[in-house]
Design a protein around this motif. Structure first.
Motif, PDB file in Angstrom:
ATOM      1  N   LEU A   1      -7.439   5.620   3.783  1.00 22.57           N
ATOM      2  CA  LEU A   1      -7.765   4.446   2.975  1.00 22.57           C
ATOM      3  C   LEU A   1      -8.353   3.328   3.841  1.00 22.57           C
ATOM      4  CD1 LEU A   1      -7.573   3.082   0.145  1.00 22.57           C
ATOM      5  CD2 LEU A   1      -5.341   2.213   0.852  1.00 22.57           C
TER       6      LEU A   1
ATOM      7  N   CYS B   1      -8.457   8.268  -2.192  1.00 21.30           N
ATOM      8  CA  CYS B   1      -7.070   8.471  -1.767  1.00 21.30           C
ATOM      9  C   CYS B   1      -6.138   8.657  -2.952  1.00 21.30           C
ATOM     10  CB  CYS B   1      -6.613   7.290  -0.911  1.00 21.30           C
ATOM     11  SG  CYS B   1      -7.513   7.152   0.642  1.00 21.30           S
TER      12      CYS B   1
ATOM     13  N   GLY C   1     -12.161   2.133   3.599  1.00 23.26           N
ATOM     14  CA  GLY C   1     -12.371   0.745   3.215  1.00 23.26           C
ATOM     15  C   GLY C   1     -13.291   0.023   4.189  1.00 23.26           C
TER      16      GLY C   1
ATOM     17  N   LEU D   1      -2.686   9.256   4.009  1.00 28.95           N
ATOM     18  CA  LEU D   1      -3.426   8.598   2.938  1.00 28.95           C
ATOM     19  C   LEU D   1      -3.769   7.151   3.306  1.00 28.95           C
ATOM     20  CD1 LEU D   1      -1.372   9.974  -0.084  1.00 28.95           C
ATOM     21  CD2 LEU D   1      -3.723  10.580   0.498  1.00 28.95           C
ATOM     22  N   LEU D   2      -2.831   6.455   3.936  1.00 33.78           N
ATOM     23  CA  LEU D   2      -3.092   5.074   4.338  1.00 33.78           C
ATOM     24  C   LEU D   2      -4.160   5.008   5.431  1.00 33.78           C
ATOM     25  CD1 LEU D   2       0.521   3.539   4.432  1.00 33.78           C
ATOM     26  CD2 LEU D   2      -1.236   3.253   2.682  1.00 33.78           C
TER      27      LEU D   2
ATOM     28  N   LEU E   1       0.835  -1.200   0.000  1.00 34.77           N
ATOM     29  CA  LEU E   1       0.000   0.000   0.000  1.00 34.77           C
ATOM     30  C   LEU E   1       0.873   1.254   0.000  1.00 34.77           C
ATOM     31  CD1 LEU E   1      -2.758  -1.058   2.567  1.00 34.77           C
ATOM     32  CD2 LEU E   1      -3.014  -0.830   0.094  1.00 34.77           C
TER      33      LEU E   1
ATOM     34  N   ALA F   1     -12.855   3.782  -1.908  1.00 29.10           N
ATOM     35  CA  ALA F   1     -11.843   4.191  -0.934  1.00 29.10           C
ATOM     36  C   ALA F   1     -10.519   4.473  -1.645  1.00 29.10           C
ATOM     37  CB  ALA F   1     -11.662   3.105   0.124  1.00 29.10           C
ATOM     38  N   TYR F   2     -10.152   3.582  -2.565  1.00 30.09           N
ATOM     39  CA  TYR F   2      -8.898   3.763  -3.308  1.00 30.09           C
ATOM     40  C   TYR F   2      -8.950   4.999  -4.195  1.00 30.09           C
ATOM     41  CZ  TYR F   2      -5.311   3.089  -6.840  1.00 30.09           C
ATOM     42  OH  TYR F   2      -4.263   3.295  -7.694  1.00 30.09           O
TER      43      TYR F   2
END
Length: 230
Positions: free
Chosen positions: A94, A215, A98, A90-91, A71, A211-212
């Motif tokens: 995400l 981000c 998610g 960002l993670l 990721l 979600a992806y």
């Protein structure tokens, strides 16, 4: 109760409880309570997964590190060395999106079907994007960048400050709300036949995809903000 009435009831703005503040009662919507639950879940899971970390990782630690690395590299390939400081944000977003988007699998309304939630996320992202530009260019360079490539473009570039968060907000909100409505209709009309297959798409694939996308677009905007003007 008709299908329309049942669906309207499910989509209605719901308040979980009120916080008394003087003569006022501040409503706490269901989406906020669910968000608190998702945040608590992420904190607890992160504590569990990061306990007893070892230099030579076991299978569980190696798997977690592998997932995080994959990721991380997705966003590092976009942002590079300059923008790696923004990858943890960002993670985190995400993971939050998610999990939030997939809550429909458990009969819980996703908080992201609430426009207030997606607007808040979009506002956070756009503030970070502008901060990244100021951090990289300085205030003067950030202001000058609005006149790139020519001064006549300044009004359009300034307008992007409104368009970008609006697009991030409405894209996420529209897709999640649309998927939620479809799944609720499926549950009402054909509760024993279609929900499993439809849920696999709308509650899992589409949820993770949205979600992806949120981000990914945020990372692209950050990358554009920190790169040098030609």
């Amino acid at each position: 109760m008709s299908i329309g009435e049942e669906l309207t009831e499910k989509l209605a703005y719901k308040v979980s409880f009120y916080i008394p503040l003087g003569d006022f009662n501040i409503p706490v919507p269901q989406s906020v309570v669910v968000t608190w639950g998702v945040m608590a879940f992420l904190v607890i899971v992160s504590i569990i997964f990061t306990r007893n970390m070892k230099i030579v990782p076991g299978k569980r630690q190696a798997f977690i590190e592998f997932c995080i690395e994959k990721l991380y590299n997705i966003f590092y390939d976009i942002l590079g060395e300059r923008g790696k400081r923004y990858i943890p944000y960002l993670l985190t977003v995400l993971l939050y999106l998610g999990i939030s988007n997939m809550l429909g699998l458990f009969g819980i309304a996703p908080p992201t079907k609430d426009l207030n939630t997606t607007a808040g996320l979009a506002l956070m992202s756009i503030i970070l994007i502008q901060y990244a530009g100021i951090h990289q260019r300085g205030v003067g360079g950030w202001l000058k960048h609005f006149g790139h490539p020519i001064a006549m473009m300044a009004p359009m570039n300034i307008l992007e400050l409104i368009i970008r968060p609006l697009s991030l907000c409405m894209r996420l909100f529209g897709n999640i709300l649309g998927a939620y409505i479809i799944m609720e209709l499926v549950h009402i009309v054909a509760p024993a036949v279609v929900p499993l297959a439809a849920g696999a798409y709308f509650d899992i694939f589409d949820a993770l995809l949205q979600a992806y996308v949120f981000c990914f677009l945020t990372s692209l905007f950050i990358q554009e903000s920190i790169m040098d003007d030609d």
